[in-house]
Design a protein around this motif. Structure first.
Motif, PDB file in Angstrom:
ATOM      1  N   ALA B  25       8.012  -1.607  -8.407  1.00  0.00           N
ATOM      2  CA  ALA B  25       7.983  -1.817  -7.002  1.00  0.00           C
ATOM      3  C   ALA B  25       6.692  -1.337  -6.180  1.00  0.00           C
ATOM      4  N   LEU B 127       1.781   4.589   3.357  1.00  0.00           N
ATOM      5  CA  LEU B 127       3.222   4.238   3.761  1.00  0.00           C
ATOM      6  C   LEU B 127       4.106   4.105   2.683  1.00  0.00           C
ATOM      7  N   LEU B 128       3.803   3.610   1.589  1.00  0.00           N
ATOM      8  CA  LEU B 128       4.748   3.214   0.469  1.00  0.00           C
ATOM      9  C   LEU B 128       5.171   4.399   0.063  1.00  0.00           C
ATOM     10  N   HIS B 131       7.453   6.088   2.926  1.00  0.00           N
ATOM     11  CA  HIS B 131       8.575   5.545   3.562  1.00  0.00           C
ATOM     12  C   HIS B 131       9.685   6.099   3.223  1.00  0.00           C
ATOM     13  N   ARG B 132      10.634   6.248   4.256  1.00  0.00           N
ATOM     14  CA  ARG B 132      12.216   6.950   4.053  1.00  0.00           C
ATOM     15  C   ARG B 132      12.161   8.031   3.089  1.00  0.00           C
ATOM     16  N   ARG B 133      11.054   8.694   3.287  1.00  0.00           N
ATOM     17  CA  ARG B 133      11.026  10.230   2.518  1.00  0.00           C
ATOM     18  C   ARG B 133      11.001   9.874   1.182  1.00  0.00           C
ATOM     19  N   ASN B 137       5.092  14.315   2.749  1.00  0.00           N
ATOM     20  CA  ASN B 137       3.524  14.089   2.838  1.00  0.00           C
ATOM     21  C   ASN B 137       2.763  14.892   2.053  1.00  0.00           C
ATOM     22  N   GLU B 152      -1.736  12.201   6.542  1.00  0.00           N
ATOM     23  CA  GLU B 152      -0.963  12.014   7.956  1.00  0.00           C
ATOM     24  C   GLU B 152      -1.954  10.993   8.936  1.00  0.00           C
ATOM     25  N   LEU B 155      -1.144   7.667   7.507  1.00  0.00           N
ATOM     26  CA  LEU B 155       0.114   7.315   7.949  1.00  0.00           C
ATOM     27  C   LEU B 155       0.169   6.810   9.413  1.00  0.00           C
ATOM     28  N   ARG B 159       1.083   3.023  10.639  1.00  0.00           N
ATOM     29  CA  ARG B 159       2.383   2.703  11.309  1.00  0.00           C
ATOM     30  C   ARG B 159       1.964   2.152  12.732  1.00  0.00           C
TER      31      ARG B 159
END
Lengths: 142, 170
Positions: B25, B127-128, B131-133, B137, B152, B155, B159
């Protein structure tokens, strides 16, 4: 506290860590939640960040793994040569381990070879009997 | 992983089973090509198998190491072929006429998908990863070999861009 500043910090927090409060740094979470509870602007920013996270969830979920990929990966993983295993495990490693004491002996011997006994003395020590050695020692003392 | 280091194929099969979908993925999101994603996933696990002895568990988490390998392979491939930022967004999901017929939430999803594909490669990767931890980071920064601050910042820019897209569709 300056509200404008706090909103900026809140927005930066959402951009860096997303909309899930559990993911926010513990040092900022309480301040952020307090602002969220008291500010309509903060609520708007939070709702927007939440919608982005939810939409990303929907976007990112659609990547099914092709059927048979696992089989393909495993089939293409090279097997180790059993002869190589036999050689390294059965021959090479025992030989190395067996030679280790020998190597240590050489190293120790080399370190203590600073004051070598000459060949004549070695022959004398090897073949002389105890009485002869004691007599020689007495002569050396005199 | 200790068993994989000892070239245990059964342990390796378990490891592939556990992480293949995630890596595939991830590769797909970076390459936007199903065939490339599968090939790169295969190459990633081949590297894991052949380089297992070099993995240092006390220095980096296995998932971080695995994603770093996958990311580097994606980057290498696209450097050879074309710039990663040149994703052809028009080929993603049908034409505009079809999209206009979609319900509002589907149009929003489609817009974000396109905006995500349009992001610069490093912003998209950051971001990939986060995302959703999926990763902390710090771990994502290790995958990209950058500081946490730089991660960061990526990110943040990603975002903000996507939020701008959302606003246009609300």
């Amino acid at each position: 506290m300056n509200t404008e500043f706090d909103l900026q910090r809140f927005e930066a927090l959402l951009d860096r860590h997303g909309a899930e409060p559990d993911d926010w740094p513990a040092t900022l979470r309480e301040q952020a939640l307090t602002l969220l509870a008291s500010s309509g602007d903060a609520r708007l920013l939070y709702d927007e960040a939440r919608l982005l996270d939810d939409t990303l969830d929907a976007v990112l979920v659609e990547t099914p793994t092709p059927l048979g990929l696992k089989t393909r990966v495993l089939a293409n993983t090279p097997r180790r040569d059993p002869w190589l295993d036999w050689f390294t495990v059965r021959i090479w490693r025992p030989v190395v381990l067996g030679c280790l004491p020998l190597a240590v002996g050489f190293a120790v011997g080399a370190n203590f070879a600073d004051d070598p006994v000459d060949l004549e003395d070695q022959v004398l020590i090897a073949f002389a009997d105890t009485d002869t050695l004691e007599a020689l020692a007495l002569v050396e003392e005199e | 992983m200790a068993r994989v280091k000892a070239q245990d194929r059964d342990a390796f099969a378990v490891l592939v089973e556990r992480h293949l979908a995630t890596i595939h993925a991830f590769n797909y999101r970076l390459t936007r090509d199903a065939e490339d994603a599968a090939d790169l996933a295969q190459e990633t696990f081949l590297r894991v198998w052949s380089k297992a002895a070099t993995y240092k568990p006390n220095r980096v988490k296995f998932t971080t190491w695995l994603h770093r390998i996958a990311h580097n392979l994606c980057i290498d491939q696209h450097r050879r072929r074309r710039p990663m930022d040149d994703v052809d967004v028009d080929t993603l999901d049908g034409d505009e006429a079809d999209i206009d017929q979609l319900p509002a939430n589907e149009r929003l999803r489609h817009a974000v998908d396109r905006a995500l594909a349009d992001l610069p490669e490093r912003q998209r990767t950051a971001l990939l990863l986060c995302h959703r931890r999926n990763m902390s980071n710090r771990e994502a920064a290790e995958v990209l070999d950058i500081s946490v601050d730089a991660l960061e910042s990526l990110l943040s820019r990603a975002r903000r861009t996507l939020r701008t897209t959302l606003r246009a569709y609300r």
